[in-house]
Design a protein around this motif. Structure first.
Motif, PDB file in Angstrom:
ATOM      1  N   PHE A   1      12.929   3.524  11.532  1.00  0.00           N
ATOM      2  CA  PHE A   1      12.669   2.811  10.406  1.00  0.00           C
ATOM      3  C   PHE A   1      12.028   3.422   9.306  1.00  0.00           C
ATOM      4  N   SER A   2      12.429   3.321   8.181  1.00  0.00           N
ATOM      5  CA  SER A   2      12.177   3.955   6.834  1.00  0.00           C
ATOM      6  C   SER A   2      12.320   3.341   5.596  1.00  0.00           C
ATOM      7  N   PHE A   3      11.516   3.751   4.685  1.00  0.00           N
ATOM      8  CA  PHE A   3      11.637   3.241   3.225  1.00  0.00           C
ATOM      9  C   PHE A   3      11.643   4.262   2.137  1.00  0.00           C
ATOM     10  N   SER A   4      11.774   4.015   0.948  1.00  0.00           N
ATOM     11  CA  SER A   4      11.954   5.109  -0.174  1.00  0.00           C
ATOM     12  C   SER A   4      11.188   5.044  -1.241  1.00  0.00           C
ATOM     13  N   VAL A   5      10.553   6.458  -1.851  1.00  0.00           N
ATOM     14  CA  VAL A   5       9.939   6.323  -2.880  1.00  0.00           C
ATOM     15  C   VAL A   5      10.598   6.945  -3.988  1.00  0.00           C
ATOM     16  N   LEU A   6      10.712   6.478  -5.048  1.00  0.00           N
ATOM     17  CA  LEU A   6      11.649   7.153  -6.165  1.00  0.00           C
ATOM     18  C   LEU A   6      10.640   7.520  -7.150  1.00  0.00           C
ATOM     19  N   LYS A   7      10.437   8.700  -7.665  1.00  0.00           N
ATOM     20  CA  LYS A   7       9.619   9.190  -8.529  1.00  0.00           C
ATOM     21  C   LYS A   7      10.486   9.869 -10.012  1.00  0.00           C
ATOM     22  N   ALA A   8      10.290   9.257 -10.984  1.00  0.00           N
ATOM     23  CA  ALA A   8      10.861   9.998 -12.093  1.00  0.00           C
ATOM     24  C   ALA A   8       9.622  10.486 -13.019  1.00  0.00           C
ATOM     25  N   TYR A   9       9.370  11.660 -12.836  1.00  0.00           N
ATOM     26  CA  TYR A   9       8.314  12.331 -13.380  1.00  0.00           C
ATOM     27  C   TYR A   9       8.296  12.359 -14.702  1.00  0.00           C
TER      28      TYR A   9
ATOM     29  N   SER B   1      -6.528 -17.998  -8.233  1.00  0.00           N
ATOM     30  CA  SER B   1      -7.715 -17.098  -8.434  1.00  0.00           C
ATOM     31  C   SER B   1      -6.980 -15.839  -9.385  1.00  0.00           C
ATOM     32  N   THR B   2      -7.810 -15.333  -9.687  1.00  0.00           N
ATOM     33  CA  THR B   2      -7.443 -13.955 -10.648  1.00  0.00           C
ATOM     34  C   THR B   2      -6.858 -12.909  -9.954  1.00  0.00           C
ATOM     35  N   LEU B   3      -5.566 -12.580 -10.594  1.00  0.00           N
ATOM     36  CA  LEU B   3      -4.801 -11.361  -9.892  1.00  0.00           C
ATOM     37  C   LEU B   3      -4.616 -10.272 -10.884  1.00  0.00           C
ATOM     38  N   ASN B   4      -4.523  -8.953 -10.474  1.00  0.00           N
ATOM     39  CA  ASN B   4      -4.163  -7.784 -11.319  1.00  0.00           C
ATOM     40  C   ASN B   4      -2.755  -7.879 -11.266  1.00  0.00           C
ATOM     41  N   PHE B   5      -2.248  -7.121 -12.444  1.00  0.00           N
ATOM     42  CA  PHE B   5      -0.962  -6.967 -12.603  1.00  0.00           C
ATOM     43  C   PHE B   5      -0.834  -5.449 -13.240  1.00  0.00           C
ATOM     44  N   ILE B   6       0.101  -4.476 -12.804  1.00  0.00           N
ATOM     45  CA  ILE B   6       0.364  -3.505 -13.712  1.00  0.00           C
ATOM     46  C   ILE B   6       1.711  -3.684 -14.260  1.00  0.00           C
ATOM     47  N   VAL B   7       1.790  -3.489 -15.661  1.00  0.00           N
ATOM     48  CA  VAL B   7       2.875  -3.583 -16.399  1.00  0.00           C
ATOM     49  C   VAL B   7       3.621  -2.263 -16.522  1.00  0.00           C
ATOM     50  N   PRO B   8       4.632  -2.156 -15.941  1.00  0.00           N
ATOM     51  CA  PRO B   8       5.409  -0.729 -15.816  1.00  0.00           C
ATOM     52  C   PRO B   8       5.459   0.153 -16.942  1.00  0.00           C
ATOM     53  N   SER B   9       5.075   1.303 -16.885  1.00  0.00           N
ATOM     54  CA  SER B   9       5.318   2.080 -17.995  1.00  0.00           C
ATOM     55  C   SER B   9       6.669   2.204 -18.423  1.00  0.00           C
ATOM     56  N   ASP B  10       6.731   2.601 -19.902  1.00  0.00           N
ATOM     57  CA  ASP B  10       7.976   2.944 -20.581  1.00  0.00           C
ATOM     58  C   ASP B  10       7.696   4.273 -21.250  1.00  0.00           C
ATOM     59  N   GLN B  11       8.719   5.131 -21.019  1.00  0.00           N
ATOM     60  CA  GLN B  11       8.729   6.646 -21.643  1.00  0.00           C
ATOM     61  C   GLN B  11       7.415   7.123 -20.980  1.00  0.00           C
ATOM     62  N   ALA B  12       7.279   7.054 -19.720  1.00  0.00           N
ATOM     63  CA  ALA B  12       6.050   7.741 -19.117  1.00  0.00           C
ATOM     64  C   ALA B  12       6.626   7.813 -17.389  1.00  0.00           C
ATOM     65  N   SER B  13       5.832   8.709 -16.831  1.00  0.00           N
ATOM     66  CA  SER B  13       5.973   8.910 -15.359  1.00  0.00           C
ATOM     67  C   SER B  13       6.155   7.568 -14.669  1.00  0.00           C
ATOM     68  N   ILE B  14       6.914   7.175 -13.477  1.00  0.00           N
ATOM     69  CA  ILE B  14       6.936   6.190 -12.796  1.00  0.00           C
ATOM     70  C   ILE B  14       7.350   6.255 -11.489  1.00  0.00           C
ATOM     71  N   ASN B  15       6.560   5.424 -10.569  1.00  0.00           N
ATOM     72  CA  ASN B  15       6.760   5.632  -9.145  1.00  0.00           C
ATOM     73  C   ASN B  15       7.196   4.400  -8.607  1.00  0.00           C
ATOM     74  N   LEU B  16       8.233   4.283  -7.813  1.00  0.00           N
ATOM     75  CA  LEU B  16       8.916   2.926  -7.361  1.00  0.00           C
ATOM     76  C   LEU B  16       9.087   3.004  -5.896  1.00  0.00           C
ATOM     77  N   LEU B  17       8.673   1.801  -5.167  1.00  0.00           N
ATOM     78  CA  LEU B  17       9.413   1.601  -3.889  1.00  0.00           C
ATOM     79  C   LEU B  17      10.746   0.910  -3.964  1.00  0.00           C
ATOM     80  N   VAL B  18      11.489   1.801  -2.963  1.00  0.00           N
ATOM     81  CA  VAL B  18      13.053   0.915  -2.733  1.00  0.00           C
ATOM     82  C   VAL B  18      13.246   0.936  -1.347  1.00  0.00           C
TER      83      VAL B  18
END
Ligand SMILES: *[C@@H]1O[C@H](CO)[C@@H](O)[C@H](O)[C@H]1NC(C)=O
Ligand SMILES: *[C@@H]1O[C@H](CO)[C@@H](O)[C@H](O)[C@H]1NC(C)=O
Length: 400
Positions: free
Chosen positions: A367-375, A102-119
């Motif tokens: 239990f915990s997980f991380s969010v990393l934000k490079a503004y 089926s049709t899926l969505n995808f986010i191409v990660p930004s380059d040279q822009a703000s980014i948020n990641l799960l870690v």
């Protein structure tokens, strides 16, 4: 009308019997270079990812490899496309003859822009691991997540029960991993059959064990920490690679001011249950890496292995180089994060606060997980969220 309906029914039957499953993605060595990976039970006449472009598709041909574990047999497909960083697109994977997903969505990660990641590290889909996956699924869109990093120990184990634990795991991660890149490194739970499951299922860049990629304003370096402990044959080539990646050009530093290394095993932690990992084994890894991290201004080292969350101040040779607890301006040395408490194969372990030296600033045993934000190029923010209630249990800033 009737004939059309029958044809559609047959098509959907054909799809349901062997349609692409376990769909996940990874980023390659250039911004926007994305690999799509999926599995089918049988070989297919063709292998493609097709990406929506207006009212038609752009096709990218892939390759296949077999996956065999006793009765568990798959064909794993992967196809790579150079896409525009920051774009949001629709795609399908599959075959012109046997059908597409089926049709899926995808986010191409930004380059040279703000980014948020799960870690996170040390994550299964059982029990508390399942809660973490639920939370991450619930939050990914609100947090504008564009990628996730798993610092080793995947599924407990990918190879368990004739690798069907791995199949279930890959199906559970699909809702996030089909949507943005899922970057992994190998831990001690991936060693079975010479890393067969790890190497077959994932498409990481370079050797798959150690590699580099960029995302937003961050240059990442993934390392294989088993090499320091038991697989020392790999050390000379990996150390040469590490030095080459860390010794960056001025233009690389200008584009990606944040330099983050991740691997499975810790360099700084304090734990009773994993006293060896935080003691002699961590010291072995430090002998190879700590001075290099300082020389080349590594901002953060992220690891798992110890099943809790622990976070240091910027520290060098056992001495904190800042007296702040959560706001570090032009840190003089690397800050170390253990994020191995997201839900492994059992309960989390205790932090040894009685033995905790001045560099250990924060910890979480739930239990915990991380969010990393490079503004941007000057502000990076880390947030540690407790599973089940999203309460922020620790946060810190790095500022340049
Ligand atoms: C670092 O890279 C520069 C060139 O960019 C080179 O001249 C230098 O020898 C390298 N240093 C090491 C330790 O490899
Ligand atoms: C970078 O991001 C931080 C946090 O959002 C913000 O306070 C700061 O003004 C930003 N700097 C620039 C140059 O945009």
């Amino acid at each position: 009308m009737k004939i059309v309906a029958i044809v559609l029914l047959l098509t959907s039957l054909a799809l349901s019997s062997d349609s692409p499953v376990q769909i996940h993605t990874s980023i390659g060595q250039l911004p926007g270079l994305i690999t799509f990976t999926w599995s089918t039970r049988n070989t297919t006449p063709t292998t493609y990812v097709r990406i929506a472009s207006g009212s038609s598709w752009n096709y990218y041909q892939g390759t296949t490899r077999s996956f065999k574990d006793s009765s568990n047999i798959w064909v794993i497909h992967s196809a790579t496309a150079q896409l525009t960083p920051g774009s949001n697109l629709q795609y399908q994977v599959g075959c012109q003859v046997n059908g597409f997903s089926s049709t899926l969505n995808f986010i191409v990660p930004s380059d040279q822009a703000s980014i948020n990641l799960l870690v996170f590290g040390d994550l299964s889909t059982a029990d508390d691991g399942a809660d973490t996956w639920t939370d991450m699924n619930d939050n990914a869109k609100d947090f504008l997540i564009q990628g996730m990093i798993h610092v080793g120990d995947i599924a407990y184990d990918l190879s368990s029960k004739s690798s069907t634990v791995g199949d279930n795991y890959m199906a559970t991660v699909q809702p996030l991993a089909h949507y943005f890149p899922y970057m992994v490194c190998a831990g001690n739970h991936e060693t079975s059959d010479n890393y067969y499951n790890y190497l077959q299922r994932f498409d990481m860049p370079n050797t798959k064990f150690y590699y580099t990629f960029t995302i937003g304003y961050i240059r990442f370096l993934a390392i294989h920490t088993e090499a320091f402990i038991s697989e020392t044959d790999m050390l000379p080539s990996m150390m040469a690679y590490i030095k080459t990646v860390l010794n960056r050009s001025d233009s690389d530093k200008a584009s990606y001011p944040w330099l983050i290394v991740f691997g499975h095993r810790p360099m700084y932690c304090s734990s009773i249950a994993k006293a060896d990992a935080c003691g002699p084994e961590a010291n072995t890894i430090k002998q190879y890496l700590e001075a290099l991290f300082k020389q080349y201004n590594v901002d953060i080292y992220i690891n798992g292995h110890v099943h809790n969350y622990q976070r240091t101040a910027p520290v060098y040779q056992g001495i904190a180089t800042s007296s702040s607890t959560n706001y570090y301006i032009n840190a003089k040395s690397t800050l170390y994060v253990t994020t191995g408490g997201s839900g492994s194969d059992g309960s989390n372990s205790k932090i040894d606060w009685t033995d905790a030296p001045n560099w250990l600033i924060a910890g979480e045993e739930d239990f915990s997980f991380s969010v990393l934000k490079a503004y941007n190029k000057t502000h990076l923010y880390w947030e540690q969220l407790k599973t089940k209630n999203n309460h922020i249990t620790d946060a810190f800033w790095l500022v340049k």
